[in-house]
Design a protein around this motif. Structure first.
Motif, PDB file in Angstrom:
ATOM      1  N   UNK A 179       0.858  -1.180   0.000  1.00  0.00           N
ATOM      2  CA  UNK A 179       0.000   0.000   0.000  1.00  0.00           C
ATOM      3  C   UNK A 179       0.898   1.236   0.000  1.00  0.00           C
ATOM      4  N   UNK A 180       0.410   2.320  -0.673  1.00  0.00           N
ATOM      5  CA  UNK A 180       1.123   3.591  -0.674  1.00  0.00           C
ATOM      6  C   UNK A 180       0.281   4.587   0.111  1.00  0.00           C
ATOM      7  N   UNK A 181       0.846   5.106   1.219  1.00  0.00           N
ATOM      8  CA  UNK A 181       0.132   6.017   2.098  1.00  0.00           C
ATOM      9  C   UNK A 181       0.873   7.340   2.188  1.00  0.00           C
ATOM     10  N   UNK A 182       0.135   8.410   2.506  1.00  0.00           N
ATOM     11  CA  UNK A 182       0.756   9.712   2.694  1.00  0.00           C
ATOM     12  C   UNK A 182       1.450   9.728   4.062  1.00  0.00           C
ATOM     13  N   UNK A 183       2.749  10.031   4.057  1.00  0.00           N
ATOM     14  CA  UNK A 183       3.507  10.047   5.294  1.00  0.00           C
ATOM     15  C   UNK A 183       3.198  11.251   6.137  1.00  0.00           C
ATOM     16  N   UNK A 184       3.738  11.236   7.351  1.00  0.00           N
ATOM     17  CA  UNK A 184       3.493  12.341   8.284  1.00  0.00           C
ATOM     18  C   UNK A 184       4.125  13.645   7.794  1.00  0.00           C
ATOM     19  N   UNK A 185       5.100  13.535   6.877  1.00  0.00           N
ATOM     20  CA  UNK A 185       5.724  14.722   6.307  1.00  0.00           C
ATOM     21  C   UNK A 185       5.096  15.117   4.979  1.00  0.00           C
ATOM     22  N   UNK A 186       3.987  14.419   4.612  1.00  0.00           N
ATOM     23  CA  UNK A 186       3.285  14.729   3.387  1.00  0.00           C
ATOM     24  C   UNK A 186       3.787  14.003   2.163  1.00  0.00           C
ATOM     25  N   UNK A 187       4.876  13.239   2.292  1.00  0.00           N
ATOM     26  CA  UNK A 187       5.426  12.492   1.156  1.00  0.00           C
ATOM     27  C   UNK A 187       4.831  11.073   1.137  1.00  0.00           C
ATOM     28  N   UNK A 188       4.663  10.466  -0.085  1.00  0.00           N
ATOM     29  CA  UNK A 188       4.105   9.107  -0.172  1.00  0.00           C
ATOM     30  C   UNK A 188       5.101   8.075   0.368  1.00  0.00           C
ATOM     31  N   UNK A 189       4.575   7.047   1.052  1.00  0.00           N
ATOM     32  CA  UNK A 189       5.391   5.960   1.624  1.00  0.00           C
ATOM     33  C   UNK A 189       4.806   4.625   1.173  1.00  0.00           C
ATOM     34  N   UNK A 190       5.627   3.789   0.532  1.00  0.00           N
ATOM     35  CA  UNK A 190       5.173   2.449   0.110  1.00  0.00           C
ATOM     36  C   UNK A 190       5.498   1.441   1.209  1.00  0.00           C
ATOM     37  N   UNK A 191       4.495   0.654   1.613  1.00  0.00           N
ATOM     38  CA  UNK A 191       4.658  -0.315   2.704  1.00  0.00           C
ATOM     39  C   UNK A 191       4.297  -1.715   2.198  1.00  0.00           C
ATOM     40  N   UNK A 192       5.250  -2.660   2.119  1.00  0.00           N
ATOM     41  CA  UNK A 192       4.903  -4.051   1.771  1.00  0.00           C
ATOM     42  C   UNK A 192       4.028  -4.649   2.876  1.00  0.00           C
ATOM     43  N   UNK A 193       3.082  -5.517   2.476  1.00  0.00           N
ATOM     44  CA  UNK A 193       2.157  -6.120   3.431  1.00  0.00           C
ATOM     45  C   UNK A 193       2.089  -7.618   3.230  1.00  0.00           C
ATOM     46  N   UNK A 194       1.682  -8.311   4.300  1.00  0.00           N
ATOM     47  CA  UNK A 194       1.331  -9.727   4.206  1.00  0.00           C
ATOM     48  C   UNK A 194      -0.169  -9.783   3.976  1.00  0.00           C
TER      49      UNK A 194
END
Length: 516
Positions: free
Chosen positions: A311-326
Motif C-alpha cells: 500500500x502507498x500512504x501519505x507520510x506524516x511529512x506529506x510524502x508518499x510511503x510504500x509499505x509491503x504487506x502480508x
C-alpha cells in the motif's frame, strides 16, 4: 617393524639355515617362539609377535616357555614340524615367509609355511601349505573388511597390494634425483624398507634433519647413509650438538603449530562475530524506518485495502510511503509484525554495543597470546597442555575425574592426542583401544599405583572414545607414558609403545561424567 629391520633379522637367520626345529612355545596370545638349533650349533628362538599395533620379529637366546593359548596356536604346534629351511621377505615389505620341511613319523607332517605380516595395526600370522593355501590365520579378514584380499582358511594366500619403491640394496645415487629440493622425510615415500624410526636414524647418519631440503651434496650424504643403513639398520640415539639443536627447533615448531592454529581459528571466529555486531548497529536506522511504517499503518487503517500485498500512504511529512504487506494479515497485524522486527533489530544493536568492546579485547588477548607462543621454549609449550581448569588460555582435551579422584585427560583429535601424550608425566598411565583408531587417554597418577576401578574407568573412556564405541568387549592397552614414543616426524597422534597390559571393557561412557 620396518622392512630393513626385518631384512637384518632374516640376514642373520640365514647364516643358521637349515636349522633344526626343537619345538614351539607361546609366551602370550600374540606371540609364537620356535626354538631352533642352527647349523653352527647355536641355540636360539625365532620370536614372532603378530598382534597389532606393534608386531615384531626377533632372534632371542635361551628357551622360552608357554603352552598354546588359542585354537590357532594349537594348530601351529601340531602343523609346524621339521627343520626351518628357508626364510625370505617380500621385497623389503614388512612381510616375512618361513618354510619348514615337515617330518616323517607315525603320522607324517607335511611341509608348511609361516607368514608374518608385521604391518602395524593390520598385523597377522598365517599358516600355509606347500601350494600357498591358507590352513590357519590368527585374524580372519573378510571382504567386508578388505576388498582387495580375504584371509581365511581354504583360500589361496594373497600378499598385501604391490607397490613401487626404490630398493636401497641396489639403488644408484642418481636414482635419488626425484628427491632433489624436497625434504629428507620424503625418503619414506620413495625408498623401500624405511619407515619413521629408520628415517630418524638415516637423518642422524647423514647429519641432516627430516625437514632439510636436499641439494646435490645432501643427496650424496643420504645415498651413503642409506648404504650403511642396509648393512646395519640398528637404531642409535647420539646426536651432534648442531643436529640436537635443529631437531629441538623442529620439536618446538611441531608443538607450536597446532597451538597457533587453534588461536587463529578463534580469532577468525571472533572477527566474524565482530562483523555481525557492526552490521547490527548499522541496521538501527532500518529499525526506525520499520517503526515509522507501523505508526503510519495504524494512523491510516481505513486507507489500507483488505488482502493487499502493498500500500502507498501519505507520510506524516506529506510524502508518499510504500509499505509491503502480508495479504493474509490485517493492517493491525501487519503493524505488529513491523514493530516486532524493529524491536529485534534494536535488541541486537543493544547487545552488539555490549559485545563489541569485549570481543575486541578478547581478540587483542589472543593476538598477544600468539606473540607469547612464538617466544616460548619447549618446556613452556608442553606446559600449555597441562594448565589448571580455571586458568585462562588453551585447554587441551576432555577432562574427567576417576573414582579415586585422579585427573583423566582424553584427546579429541590427532593434535590433542599428540599434545596430551607429549606433555604427560613419564609415570602417568597411557591408554588406547587396541588395534582401532581412537583417543589417547592419560590417567594422571605421576607414579602412584591407582586401584583397579580407576584403571577400568580410564580404559572405558579409551574404548568409548574410539571406533569400538558401543562394543561389549573392547581390548584396551595401557602402559606408563615413558614407554610411549612418537616416531620422528610421524603424523600427530601416531605412537609406538612397549610393556603394555590389556584390559577388556565395554565401550560405554563411565560415570562420573566429564568435568567441563
Amino acid at each position: 617393524m620396518e622392512g630393513l629391520l626385518i631384512h637384518a633379522v632374516l640376514r642373520e637367520l640365514e647364516k643358521e639355515l637349515p636349522a633344526q626345529n626343537l619345538g614351539l612355545a607361546f609366551p602370550e596370545e600374540g606371540t609364537a617362539a620356535i626354538l631352533l638349533k642352527g647349523r653352527t650349533g647355536r641355540l636360539f628362538n625365532l620370536v614372532l609377535h603378530y598382534r597389532p599395533p606393534t608386531p615384531s620379529l626377533a632372534l632371542e637366546p635361551g628357551r622360552l616357555q608357554g603352552e598354546p593359548k588359542t585354537p590357532f596356536q594349537r594348530q601351529l604346534q601340531a602343523r609346524v614340524k621339521g627343520p626351518l629351511v628357508e626364510a625370505s621377505q617380500l621385497k623389503l615389505d614388512r612381510v616375512a615367509f618361513f618354510r619348514f620341511a615337515g617330518e616323517k613319523g607315525f603320522v607324517d607332517a607335511p611341509p608348511s609355511v609361516l607368514v608374518l605380516e608385521a604391518t602395524g595395526r593390520n598385523a597377522n600370522l598365517l599358516l600355509l601349505d606347500e601350494e600357498g593355501r591358507i590352513l590357519g590365520v590368527d585374524r580372519v579378514i573378510t571382504k567386508e573388511v578388505n576388498r582387495y584380499r580375504e584371509l581365511r582358511p581354504g583360500l589361496p594366500y594373497t600378499p598385501p597390494p604391490p607397490y613401487r619403491k626404490l630398493d636401497p640394496r641396489t639403488l644408484a645415487e642418481e636414482d635419488l634425483l626425484p628427491l632433489l629440493g624436497k625434504p629428507l622425510k620424503e625418503v619414506i615415500r620413495h625408498v623401500d624398507g624405511v619407515g619413521q624410526e629408520l628415517l630418524r636414524e638415516l637423518a642422524r647418519r647423514a647429519g641432516l634433519t627430516p625437514e632439510t631440503p636436499l641439494d646435490e651434496a645432501g643427496l650424496g650424504r643420504v645415498y651413503r647413509a642409506l648404504k650403511t643403513l642396509v648393512e646395519d639398520p640398528s637404531l642409535r640415539t647420539e646426536l651432534s650438538e648442531e643436529l640436537r639443536r635443529r631437531w629441538a627447533e623442529e620439536e618446538k615448531e611441531a608443538l607450536r603449530k597446532p597451538l597457533l592454529e587453534a588461536l587463529d581459528r578463534e580469532i577468525r571466529t571472533l572477527k566474524a562475530r565482530l562483523g555481525d555486531y557492526q552490521e547490527a548497529l548499522e541496521r538501527l536506522e532500518e529499525a526506525e524506518a520499520l517503526r515509522r511504517r507501523a505508526d503510519l499503518l495504524l494512523a491510516r487503517l481505513k486507507e489500507v485495502p483488505k488482502g493487499a500485498e502493498k500500500v502507498v500512504l501519505e507520510g506524516f511529512d506529506g510524502k508518499p510511503v510504500e509499505i509491503p504487506l502480508d495479504p493474509a494479515l490485517s493492517p493491525q497485524e501487519n503493524a505488529r509484525k513491523l514493530y516486532d522486527r524493529a524491536r529485534r533489530l534494536e535488541e541486537l544493536a543493544e547487545k552488539a554495543l555490549d559485545l563489541i568492546p569485549k570481543t575486541e579485547a578478547r581478540i587483542r588477548e589472543l593476538e598477544a597470546e600468539k606473540e607469547r607462543l612464538r617466544t616460548l621454549d619447549l618446556e613452556g609449550l608442553l606446559a600449555l597442555a597441562q594448565r589448571p581448569k580455571g586458568e585462562k588460555g588453551l585447554k587441551v582435551g576432555l577432562r574427567y575425574t576417576s573414582p579415586s579422584g585422579f585427573l583423566v585427560l582424553v584427546g579429541r583429535n590427532a593434535k590433542e592426542n599428540d599434545l596430551l601424550t607429549r606433555a604427560a608425566h613419564s609415570e602417568d598411565l597411557w591408554f588406547h583401544a587396541q588395534g582401532v583408531p581412537g583417543s589417547h587417554v592419560i590417567l594422571k597418577t605421576e607414579g602412584k599405583n591407582p586401584p583397579l576401578e580407576d584403571l577400568l574407568f580410564a580404559a572405558r573412556l579409551a574404548a568409548y572414545h574410539s571406533k569400538a564405541r558401543g562394543e561389549r568387549q573392547v581390548p584396551v592397552d595401557y602402559t606408563r607414558k615413558k614407554h610411549v614414543w612418537r616416531p620422528r616426524k610421524a603424523a600427530p597422534g601416531q605412537v609406538l609403545y612397549t610393556q603394555a597390559k590389556t584390559l577388556f571393557v565395554e565401550g560405554l561412557l563411565p560415570e562420573p561424567r566429564e568435568e567441563a
